[in-house]
Design a protein around this motif. Structure first.
Motif, PDB file in Angstrom:
ATOM      1  N   VAL A 100      57.391 -15.714 -29.405  1.00 59.15           N
ATOM      2  CA  VAL A 100      56.037 -15.192 -29.489  1.00 59.15           C
ATOM      3  C   VAL A 100      55.311 -15.394 -28.154  1.00 59.15           C
ATOM      4  N   PHE A 101      55.569 -16.539 -27.548  1.00 57.80           N
ATOM      5  CA  PHE A 101      54.874 -16.875 -26.305  1.00 57.80           C
ATOM      6  C   PHE A 101      55.750 -16.535 -25.102  1.00 57.80           C
ATOM      7  N   LEU A 102      55.078 -16.191 -23.999  1.00 57.39           N
ATOM      8  CA  LEU A 102      55.813 -15.875 -22.774  1.00 57.39           C
ATOM      9  C   LEU A 102      56.306 -17.181 -22.166  1.00 57.39           C
ATOM     10  N   LYS A 103      57.601 -17.366 -22.155  1.00 55.76           N
ATOM     11  CA  LYS A 103      58.144 -18.604 -21.574  1.00 55.76           C
ATOM     12  C   LYS A 103      58.239 -18.432 -20.083  1.00 55.76           C
ATOM     13  N   ARG A 104      57.856 -19.474 -19.371  1.00 50.81           N
ATOM     14  CA  ARG A 104      57.886 -19.303 -17.923  1.00 50.81           C
ATOM     15  C   ARG A 104      59.327 -19.340 -17.425  1.00 50.81           C
ATOM     16  N   GLY A 105      59.556 -18.559 -16.384  1.00 55.69           N
ATOM     17  CA  GLY A 105      60.899 -18.512 -15.820  1.00 55.69           C
ATOM     18  C   GLY A 105      61.836 -17.594 -16.577  1.00 55.69           C
ATOM     19  N   THR A 293      54.178   5.012 -19.667  1.00 60.48           N
ATOM     20  CA  THR A 293      54.785   3.716 -19.342  1.00 60.48           C
ATOM     21  C   THR A 293      53.656   2.743 -19.054  1.00 60.48           C
ATOM     22  N   ILE A 294      53.771   1.545 -19.619  1.00 56.28           N
ATOM     23  CA  ILE A 294      52.700   0.571 -19.445  1.00 56.28           C
ATOM     24  C   ILE A 294      53.194  -0.635 -18.656  1.00 56.28           C
ATOM     25  N   ILE A 295      52.417  -0.987 -17.652  1.00 56.24           N
ATOM     26  CA  ILE A 295      52.676  -2.207 -16.909  1.00 56.24           C
ATOM     27  C   ILE A 295      51.556  -3.155 -17.329  1.00 56.24           C
ATOM     28  N   ALA A 296      51.895  -4.105 -18.167  1.00 51.50           N
ATOM     29  CA  ALA A 296      50.854  -4.957 -18.746  1.00 51.50           C
ATOM     30  C   ALA A 296      50.836  -6.304 -18.070  1.00 51.50           C
ATOM     31  N   ASN A 297      49.776  -6.552 -17.347  1.00 48.84           N
ATOM     32  CA  ASN A 297      49.570  -7.903 -16.844  1.00 48.84           C
ATOM     33  C   ASN A 297      48.140  -8.266 -17.217  1.00 48.84           C
ATOM     34  N   THR A 298      47.971  -8.646 -18.466  1.00 50.96           N
ATOM     35  CA  THR A 298      46.630  -8.875 -18.990  1.00 50.96           C
ATOM     36  C   THR A 298      46.027 -10.139 -18.387  1.00 50.96           C
ATOM     37  N   SER A 299      44.743 -10.368 -18.667  1.00 47.27           N
ATOM     38  CA  SER A 299      43.994 -11.394 -17.937  1.00 47.27           C
ATOM     39  C   SER A 299      44.541 -12.799 -18.132  1.00 47.27           C
ATOM     40  N   ASN A 300      45.282 -13.028 -19.231  1.00 48.29           N
ATOM     41  CA  ASN A 300      45.800 -14.382 -19.456  1.00 48.29           C
ATOM     42  C   ASN A 300      47.197 -14.546 -18.889  1.00 48.29           C
ATOM     43  N   MET A 301      47.764 -13.471 -18.339  1.00 47.48           N
ATOM     44  CA  MET A 301      49.097 -13.591 -17.758  1.00 47.48           C
ATOM     45  C   MET A 301      48.937 -14.069 -16.312  1.00 47.48           C
ATOM     46  N   PRO A 302      49.999 -14.554 -15.699  1.00 51.60           N
ATOM     47  CA  PRO A 302      49.842 -15.190 -14.385  1.00 51.60           C
ATOM     48  C   PRO A 302      49.084 -14.322 -13.370  1.00 51.60           C
ATOM     49  N   VAL A 303      48.136 -14.973 -12.696  1.00 47.38           N
ATOM     50  CA  VAL A 303      47.204 -14.251 -11.831  1.00 47.38           C
ATOM     51  C   VAL A 303      47.911 -13.556 -10.669  1.00 47.38           C
ATOM     52  N   ALA A 304      48.901 -14.218 -10.076  1.00 44.38           N
ATOM     53  CA  ALA A 304      49.539 -13.636  -8.896  1.00 44.38           C
ATOM     54  C   ALA A 304      50.263 -12.339  -9.255  1.00 44.38           C
ATOM     55  N   ALA A 305      50.739 -12.252 -10.498  1.00 46.56           N
ATOM     56  CA  ALA A 305      51.484 -11.062 -10.898  1.00 46.56           C
ATOM     57  C   ALA A 305      50.559  -9.868 -11.116  1.00 46.56           C
ATOM     58  N   ARG A 306      49.237 -10.124 -11.134  1.00 46.73           N
ATOM     59  CA  ARG A 306      48.282  -9.016 -11.262  1.00 46.73           C
ATOM     60  C   ARG A 306      48.385  -8.089 -10.081  1.00 46.73           C
TER      61      ARG A 306
ATOM     62  N   SER B 268      37.557 -18.400  -9.365  1.00 49.54           N
ATOM     63  CA  SER B 268      38.547 -18.158 -10.414  1.00 49.54           C
ATOM     64  C   SER B 268      37.919 -18.137 -11.811  1.00 49.54           C
ATOM     65  N   LEU B 269      36.577 -18.101 -11.879  1.00 43.94           N
ATOM     66  CA  LEU B 269      35.908 -18.193 -13.194  1.00 43.94           C
ATOM     67  C   LEU B 269      36.450 -17.170 -14.199  1.00 43.94           C
ATOM     68  N   TYR B 270      36.627 -15.933 -13.744  1.00 37.57           N
ATOM     69  CA  TYR B 270      37.121 -14.893 -14.660  1.00 37.57           C
ATOM     70  C   TYR B 270      38.463 -15.303 -15.265  1.00 37.57           C
ATOM     71  N   SER B 271      39.402 -15.725 -14.420  1.00 38.68           N
ATOM     72  CA  SER B 271      40.728 -16.109 -14.922  1.00 38.68           C
ATOM     73  C   SER B 271      40.646 -17.351 -15.791  1.00 38.68           C
ATOM     74  N   ASP B 272      39.789 -18.296 -15.393  1.00 40.30           N
ATOM     75  CA  ASP B 272      39.657 -19.540 -16.160  1.00 40.30           C
ATOM     76  C   ASP B 272      39.158 -19.243 -17.577  1.00 40.30           C
ATOM     77  N   LEU B 273      38.162 -18.375 -17.686  1.00 44.70           N
ATOM     78  CA  LEU B 273      37.620 -18.060 -19.013  1.00 44.70           C
ATOM     79  C   LEU B 273      38.581 -17.172 -19.801  1.00 44.70           C
ATOM     80  N   ALA B 274      39.195 -16.213 -19.110  1.00 46.48           N
ATOM     81  CA  ALA B 274      40.098 -15.281 -19.797  1.00 46.48           C
ATOM     82  C   ALA B 274      41.282 -16.026 -20.411  1.00 46.48           C
ATOM     83  N   ARG B 275      41.764 -17.036 -19.716  1.00 44.42           N
ATOM     84  CA  ARG B 275      42.899 -17.818 -20.206  1.00 44.42           C
ATOM     85  C   ARG B 275      42.583 -18.385 -21.595  1.00 44.42           C
TER      86      ARG B 275
END
Ligand SMILES: Nc1ncnc2c1ncn2[C@@H]1O[C@H](COP(=O)(O)OP(=O)(O)O)[C@@H](O)[C@H]1O
Ligand SMILES: [Mg+2]
Lengths: 598, 443
Positions: A100-105, A293-306, B268-275
């Motif tokens: 269910v959760f995205l496992k890192r690595g 086609t969807i490339i999903a990097n939503t706000s809770n996914m790792p920031v650098a991958a955005r 990073s406030l946006y990312s901090d809250l979104a998480r």
């Protein structure tokens, strides 16, 4: 031999690595954390220290941990099977991930390497080919997916052999090409390409000269976007950016739609996952998901991958453009990508530009938008990427670096207005602030007047003028009061309201109104202008609003009914009848005036 | 200087640098995000440069000496999860406030996010009885939505009321900078409603150090994930107050010399809250995490970095405002929005719900225009006067937060008001609904 290094510093997802060997800017590397490998990208090198941004959480990473540099930049794998997949920003197939959760690595293969595709050769032995030349094609959903000479190939090659038509997996060699030196190269259905480098396997990139029909009136009629053009949608939260983009992805006349969900809500992506497989593509009659086609990097996914996600999306778009397809690329929201750049730049303690964004933000945005465009391919076919990004300005204030940088490069500006959204005038695109530079291109004007109506652009500018004059009258009425101005001011104001309600506003959630063909848009524009051209005589300002509300209602009912259906015609009749009342009224008035005179 | 105690634990006794919120020391083999105890206070690794490790001290550094004992735990902050959590209140570190032990499995807090393809589209309506919410801004399980309210609004009371009516299997209260009075209020209300066994609380009050707050939402959401994923329960998480949480973020980032962004908040406030907010989810197996938060405003300013970033993340907002015409707090229909409402209204509620909702808000907007006209000294038309009268009654009977009725009754009430003040063509809802539901009170 890959370069190996060791971690010497960690600040959130910025890691500093000391190496003996060579490393390169944007090179991919992996941190060996326990049993997992965390992917990262080099973003700065000083002496023997490489600064890397990690695409995962760095929790638990220690100084001394080994890092392996891979000798290549962030790449995507291109080949049949991309369509209707859901990827993350690094092109991992989300469906293949466990749990269910995205496992890192956890990294998964983007394609189905065991699936057989029905191959048909397009090139033959002894053909001369270059990067991007079509060697053959396979069916991917309904799209003829071209198998091309890999984009990394330089110069001219000769086809030494090519597989017979038949079923092959993406792993199998389908052709052997010989270079000028006589070396043979095996080609499969797949190839890799670094996402930050534009694919330039085309002969020419002319100025856009056609319109991309989106079905959205306030865009197509008022400020059209060109096929291969660029546009952006800034607006405060809740003003309708995402609904507008979803609507574009449903209705625009594109062969393929690629959506980069960049740093926004997961539920909005789930909405696409849930609805698109059920919805019909209005043009092909197939399911919408088949062209999406969807490339999903939503706000809770790792920031650098955005950041990676928008480049991944663009590269996939370029790949399909090289097949001669018409691509619509959407990114929601490019501000989140810019913020990811800002977070990293701050961690590296770089000298900040305005609002803390990196100094080169404008250049980064400009380079990205420049990858869109209409192109002629080596075989003289054409393909295009039309790109529309959203911008989420802090506090809704458009004087901020991302909006300003984007405004310099994007040719269409669709400003969403809080006021219009508050009063539920959707889509809330401000008709006066917004613009399309393409309307000023003579080749576009010619195209419009030839394909839609010879008076088209003249009518569009007339409608714009009515809106402007209506706004001025409205301001006067507000200052001087309803009865402090001549009745004519009210008429002018209501004529602009009519354009607003009948043309600009459109119900995204109504099955019929959601999309409008150019033909239909032309028809409705003519009806609206017909009213605008009429002279009205009203006794009192109090009669103007109620009368126009009835006209507007009739036009709206037309918008809600199937074009040219009986219902549509019935509503048009109603519209005519309401107009006749006024015509007769003014005639009667003229007669009485004449009678008096005689 | 360094000695090994229990497995994984390392102890040091020489600090290199002290600031108001952080300490730095030379240490080896430390993992990023790792937990430590500095002079008995909980701390977490926020930066490692060679062998210099910087720790954020949640309780503040007052009185810490350079020879303070630092024990590294070898792991990130954790919470013990189990059914044992139910009915109890914890501090920011996940320790029971009233003492005692918790039986359960130890979990790292701040874990990874849900794979978007494993989510389900939310579709279950949460009736609250408050028409300003149910009629105009219907809530859905798996949604995340904050109250935007000035500090003097009764947001915690409204939130407690919503929580009790929401029919959740578990209510998890994450209190950040909660006044002691409000903490006791929550306990009391839940106790009186006989709901205490469904409650789990993680509480940081104004008496506790502000930086401790940073742990609270992650603790609460780790507990929520346990109940939603493992027990398939419907979990409601109450986050109050996220502005105070953000203030704690800015304290830490400022003390680490990070370049502040707008309103001295970290970039990073946006990312901090979104998480945190993105932990709201509907799972296919029926479990869900719904979040209702509070974002206090200063003088109603929603362009401030905290409400602004929040609005970009959450699925709408419920804007509380005092209506001076009726002297009550209402859910403002203009500035409030539930982005998920279209998934349930007219589908899980009566067919005419969307039309009635829009019509009433439109008429309320007409009243607002009439009011401006009046204030500018212009004459009012008959229609203007009727819309003003309508607005007052609409506010009183439907927008006020003390309303508690069934959704169907909200619709009926709306028709009563329409019928009292308007003709059907002025209200502009579909003829089929007029035929079916219109109440003709106008004689
Ligand atoms: N074209 C539209 N028609 C009807 N409602 C709309 C439209 N556009 C936006 N909305 C309403 O506004 C809300 C927010 O829109 P959204 O596109 O998510 O805003 P943004 O992405 O700018 O934050 C939606 O949930 C919907 O209720
Ligand atoms: Mg959006």
């Amino acid at each position: 031999m890959n370069t190996i290094g060791n971690v010497t510093g960690i600040i959130a997802n910025l890691v500093i690595v000391e190496t003996e060997g060579t490393t390169a800017q944007n090179e991919i590397c992996y941190i060996k954390h326990g049993d997992t490998r965390l992917m990262a990208e080099v973003i700065k090198v000083v002496g023997n220290k490489s600064y890397i941004q990690v695409f995962e959480s760095t929790r638990g990473v220690k100084v001394g941990t080994e890092v392996e540099f891979m000798g290549h930049m962030l790449e995507v794998t291109l080949g049949p099977g991309i369509l209707s997949k859901n990827f993350d920003g690094l092109q991992n197939d989300l469906h293949k991930m466990e749990g269910v959760f995205l496992k890192r690595g956890q990294y998964t293969h983007p394609l189905e390497m065991e699936q057989k595709f029905d191959f048909k050769a397009l090139a033959k032995k002894d053909d001369k080919v270059v990067a991007g030349s079509w060697l053959g094609e396979v069916k991917e959903n309904w799209i003829p997916h071209k198998i091309m000479v890999p984009f990394v190939f330089k110069g001219e090659y000769t086809v030494k052999s090519i597989k017979k038509d038949g079923e092959y997996t993406p792993k199998e060699t389908i052709a052997v090409l010989t270079d000028k030196e006589g070396n043979d190269h095996e080609v499969t259905m797949t190839q890799k390409w670094p996402v930050k480098v534009p694919i330039k396997a085309y002969k020419d990139k002319p100025r856009p000269f056609k319109i991309l029909e989106t079905g959205i009136r306030v865009m197509d009629t008022m400020n059209p976007i060109a096929e291969g053009g660029t546009g952006f949608i800034p607006g405060p939260f809740g003003s309708g950016k995402t609904v507008l983009q979803h609507n574009l992805s449903k209705n625009a006349e594109a062969d393929l739609v690629i959506i980069a969900a960049c740093g926004e809500r997961a539920n909005e992506v789930v909405e696409i996952f849930t609805e698109f497989p059920e919805l019909d593509d209005p043009r092909s009659g197939r399911k919408l998901m088949e062209r999406t086609t969807i490339i999903a990097n939503t706000s809770n996914m790792p920031v650098a991958a955005r950041e990676a996600s928008v480049y991944t999306a663009m590269t996939i778009a370029e790949y399909y453009r090289a097949m001669g397809l018409k691509i619509l690329l959407l990114a929601d929201s490019t501000s989140r990508w810019a913020q990811a750049l800002r977070e990293m730049s701050n961690r590296m303690e770089e000298l900040p530009g305005p609002d803390g964004f990196p100094m080169d933000l404008s250049a980064i945005i400009a380079n990205f938008y420049a990858r869109a465009g209409y192109v002629y391919l080596p075989n003289d076919e054409s393909g295009s990427i039309t790109f529309i990004g959203t911008v989420s300005p802090a506090g809704g204030n458009l004087k901020e670096p991302v909006t300003e940088s984007t405004k310099k490069v994007a040719r269409c500006f669709y400003a969403l207005s809080q006021d219009r959204a508050d009063s539920k005038r959707y889509p809330a695109i401000d008709p006066i602030e917004s613009y399309s530079k393409y309307l000023e291109y003579p080749e576009i004007e010619e195209y419009l007047n030839k394909t839609i109506d010879e008076h088209w652009t003249a009518n569009v500018f007339k409608a714009k003028d009515i809106l402007l004059r209506g706004k001025e009258s409205y301001e006067q009425i507000n200052i001087l009061g309803d009865d402090g101005v001549p009745v004519e001011y009210h008429v002018r104001y209501w004529k602009s309201e009519l354009i607003d309600f009948a043309i600009l506003q459109q119900d995204a959630f109504d099955a019929v109104d959601a999309a409008s063909s150019l033909d239909r848009q032309n028809y409705m524009l003519q009806k609206s202008l017909e009213v605008a051209d009429m002279d009205f005589k009203f006794e009192s300002f109090e009669d103007v609003g109620p009368y126009f509300k009835r006209v507007i209602n009739a036009l709206k009912q037309m918008n809600f009914s199937e074009y040219e259906s009986d219902e549509f015609k019935q509503n048009e009749k109603e519209f005519r009848n309401i107009l006749k009342e006024q015509e007769t009224a003014s005639k009667e008035e003229e007669m009485t005036a004449e009678e008096k005179a005689s | 200087m360094e000695k090994e105690t229990k497995a994984f634990q390392r102890v040091y006794t020489k600090l290199f640098q002290l600031t108001k919120a952080t300490v730095s020391l030379h240490a080896k083999g430390i993992g990023y995000d790792e937990l430590a105890i500095v002079d008995g206070r909980l701390a977490q690794v926020v930066k490692i440069m060679e062998d210099l490790v910087t720790l954020q001290i949640f309780g503040g550094t007052e009185g810490i000496a350079t020879n303070a004992e630092v024990i590294f735990a070898g792991k990130a902050p954790t919470l013990k999860v189990g059914d044992d959590l139910a009915g109890r209140f914890f501090n920011a570190y996940g320790e029971p406030i009233e003492g005692g032990e918790i039986l359960g499995e130890e979990r790292e807090i701040g874990g990874p996010s849900v794979n978007p393809v494993r989510r389900k589209q939310p579709s279950e309506f949460i009736p609250t009885g408050i028409a300003g919410i149910d009629l105009n801004n219907a809530l859905v399980t798996g949604q995340k939505i904050p109250f935007f309210a000035d500090p003097d609004q009764p947001y915690n009371q409204v939130m407690a009321m919503v929580a009790l009516r929401a029919k959740a299997d578990k209510i998890i209260l994450a209190g950040m900078g909660l006044t002691r009075d409000d903490y006791l209020y929550f306990k009391n209300v839940f106790d009186n409603a006989g709901a205490l066994d469904r409650i789990v609380g993680f509480i940081n009050t104004t008496e506790d150090p502000p930086v401790e707050r940073l742990l609270v939402p992650d603790m609460a959401l780790t507990a929520a994930e346990y109940f939603a994923v493992e027990k398939n329960e419907k979990v409601l998480v109450l986050l109050t107050d996220m502005t105070l949480y953000s203030d704690a973020l800015s304290i830490v980032s400022n003390r680490m010399d990070q370049i502040p962004s707008k309103d001295s908040m970290p970039g990073s406030l946006y990312s901090d809250l979104a998480r945190l907010y993105e932990k709201a989810v509907q799972f296919p197996d029926g479990g869900s995490i719904t979040q209702i938060a509070v974002t206090t405003l200063s003088g109603g300013d929603i362009t401030h970095a905290v409400p602004d970033n929040t609005g970009y993340i959450t699925e709408g907002q419920l804007f509380l405002r005092k209506d001076s015409d009726i002297g009550k707090v209402i859910v403002d229909p203009f500035r409030s929005l539930s982005r998920l409402k279209q998934l349930v209204i007219g589908k899980k509620t009566r067919e005419d719900h969307p039309q009635v909702m829009n019509a009433a808000v439109r008429l309320y907007a007409d009243a607002a225009n009439a009011k401006t006209k009046q204030e500018n000294g212009f004459d009012l038309t008959d229609y203007d006067q009727r819309s003003l009268d309508f607005a007052k009654e609409y506010s009183e009977k439907l927008l006020a937060i003390d309303v508690n009725i069934e959704t169907d009754d909200m619709l009926e009430t709306a028709y009563e008001l329409f019928g009292t003040y308007f003709k059907p063509e002025e209200v502009g809802i579909k003829q089929q609904f007029v035929d079916k539901y219109w109440k003709n009170n106008k004689n």
